[in-house]
Design an enzyme around this catalytic site. Structure first.
Site, short mmCIF file in Angstrom:
data_model
loop_
_atom_site.label_atom_id
_atom_site.label_comp_id
_atom_site.label_asym_id
_atom_site.label_seq_id
_atom_site.Cartn_x
_atom_site.Cartn_y
_atom_site.Cartn_z
N ASP A 171 0.85 -1.03 0.18
CA ASP A 171 0.07 -0.07 0.03
C ASP A 171 0.90 1.09 -0.09
OD1 ASP A 171 0.71 -0.82 2.66
OD2 ASP A 171 -0.25 1.02 3.45
N GLU A 220 0.15 -0.92 5.80
CA GLU A 220 1.04 -0.13 6.43
C GLU A 220 0.67 1.26 7.08
OE1 GLU A 220 4.52 1.26 8.02
OE2 GLU A 220 3.71 1.80 6.18
ZN LIG Z 1 6.62 2.52 4.23
#
Ligand SMILES: [Zn+2]
Length: 451
Positions: free
Chosen positions: A92, A154
């Site tokens: 992501d 994340e």
């Molecule tokens: Zn990163």
């Protein structure tokens, strides 16, 4: 495989790796609320396909509530005595932010002066490509066992942060390569060996029932804003070093930026001094820092001629990688409560949960192998550096596998504009990071159980 043969193989694969990086960067896989989930899934699907092609087996998705799937997979060790290496990265990306500040389109990867520009080109899709490249260099049969953990959320955060320590068996390994990192400057191979902890607190002062005419009452009525400013001013000494007693601070013995580089990176205006004493590393990485991140008080434009009845500030404190953040938070709160500027009590509360720092054990066989590998890749002895931010997942992985050595390195560098406009990764750094990881597999397999 000899090191020069590995290097030659990586050089031969580089164009293909860059093409895969462009393919991934084209996908706006932003796992933030309000953004469509399809691109995240699409990036997931591409990564799964690339992993399978690279020889990773049993590629699967770990699905947690409200969390983009975590991609898992493995390659069995070539023999029972070979070590297993866990490879971490995330697919992501951050939102593009203000697109008018970009000189290229954020999701149209563009080659500029030896770099690939685009959101996520560095953070962290470059490092997924590093992992893939290292596997391809061995035709999917590396000399170590592999365990893949590629996260999909994340940047926003998710339940996955706590998952490893609750399910340690799923993360069994001898060493981890956490590739969400890079070099302190292009061309300087860097192992990030520490991350500071983080603590936040809110300081409030309430002195009057309401604002009062400063002509009639100022001079005797306790000004809440003035009280707060006295408290905030006590947090640092005259040099700008943190004055809260008991916080751990050591000289930094690793590498780091020189003052010139730091000034440029921080955008410090001409003629401005830096604050604090001691080497830069001790101010940025192995000592405490307190920043006032917010202040509630009347704005200058709307200021009345009145004594301010209440005020509050938010503090963000970074602490030594090995200091218990709960203890650091207690020290901060006790110090503030003890101040009582002009005899006025302060109300001090914690904001959010303290985040632990991370200090890697650097004396094991994986570190020796990594030193050898990074030296091969970048042609000089690697430096040890630290990063200011804490990464909750690293602590969770460390808690899950306390005996595993944790290595943080990758293809990013300090100048690659992570999270900002015009994010880019240098192709030369990408190439060197792939060489480093492949060479690490070889050196680690060679040394494991032997030295
Ligand atoms: Zn990163």
């Amino acid at each position: 495989m000899a090191m020069d043969e590995l290097t030659t193989r990586v050089d031969g694969m580089l164009d293909g790796l860059c093409e895969d990086l462009r393919r991934l960067t084209r996908i706006p896989s932003i796992a933030f609320p309000g953004y469509p989930p399809e691109p995240v899934q699409q990036a997931h699907d591409v990564v799964v396909e690339l992993l399978r092609e690279a020889g990773v087996q049993d590629v699967a998705a770990l699905r947690l509530p409200d969390t983009a799937p975590v991609i898992t997979g493995h390659i069995p060790p070539p023999h029972p005595d070979a070590p297993t290496v866990l490879l971490y990265g995330h697919y992501d990306v951050q939102p593009a932010g203000d697109e008018s500040l970009w000189t290229t389109r954020p999701f149209e990867p563009t080659d500029v002066d030896g770099a690939i520009h685009g959101r996520g080109a560095a953070d962290d899709k470059s490092n997924l490509i590093v992992h893939l490249g290292a596997l391809r260099a061995f035709d999917g049969r590396p000399p170590v066992g592999i365990r893949v953990v590629f996260e999909g959320q994340e940047e926003y955060g998710s339940e996955f942060d706590d998952y490893p320590q609750e399910h340690p068996d799923e993360f069994a390994c001898d060493a981890m390569v956490i590739a969400d990192m890079g070099n302190i400057r292009p061309g300087t191979g860097t192992l990030t060996v520490a991350l500071r902890g983080v603590v936040e607190a809110i300081v409030e002062v309430h002195t009057l029932e309401e604002a009062k005419h400063s002509g009639n009452f100022g001079g005797a009525a306790p000004d809440a804003l003035l009280v707060l400013l006295h408290a905030l001013a006590a947090l640092h000494d005259a040099n700008g070093d943190v004055a809260v007693p008991g916080l751990r601070r050591e000289q930094w013995s690793g590498g780091g930026w020189n003052e010139e580089e730091f000034r440029r990176l921080a955008g410090i205006r001409e003629g401005m001094p830096l604050i604090g004493t001691g080497n830069l590393g001790s101010r940025l990485w192995s000592g405490p820092a307190i920043t006032v991140t917010g202040l509630d008080a009347p704005s200058v434009d709307k200021a009345a001629s009145a004594v301010v009845p209440s005020a509050r500030a938010k503090l963000n404190m970074r602490c030594h990688p090995a200091q218990d953040p709960v203890q650091a938070q207690r020290l901060l709160i006790e110090f503030l409560v003890g101040l009582r500027p002009f005899g006025v009590p302060l109300r001090v509360t914690q904001a959010g949960a303290p985040g632990s720092g991370f200090a890697a054990a650097t004396d094991g066989v994986a570190y020796r192998a990594a030193h050898e590998a990074l030296r091969t890749a970048w042609g000089a002895e690697p430096v040890h550096a630290a990063a200011g931010g804490s990464i909750p997942l690293v602590n969770s992985l460390a808690a899950a596998q306390p005996n595993a050595e944790i290595l943080l390195f990758g293809a990013q560098d300090s100048m690659c504009n992570l999270h900002g406009p015009n994010e880019r990764v240098l192709v030369s750094e990408l190439r060197d990071a792939v060489v480093a990881e492949a060479a690490f597999f070889a050196a680690y397999a060679d040394r494991f159980g032997r030295d």
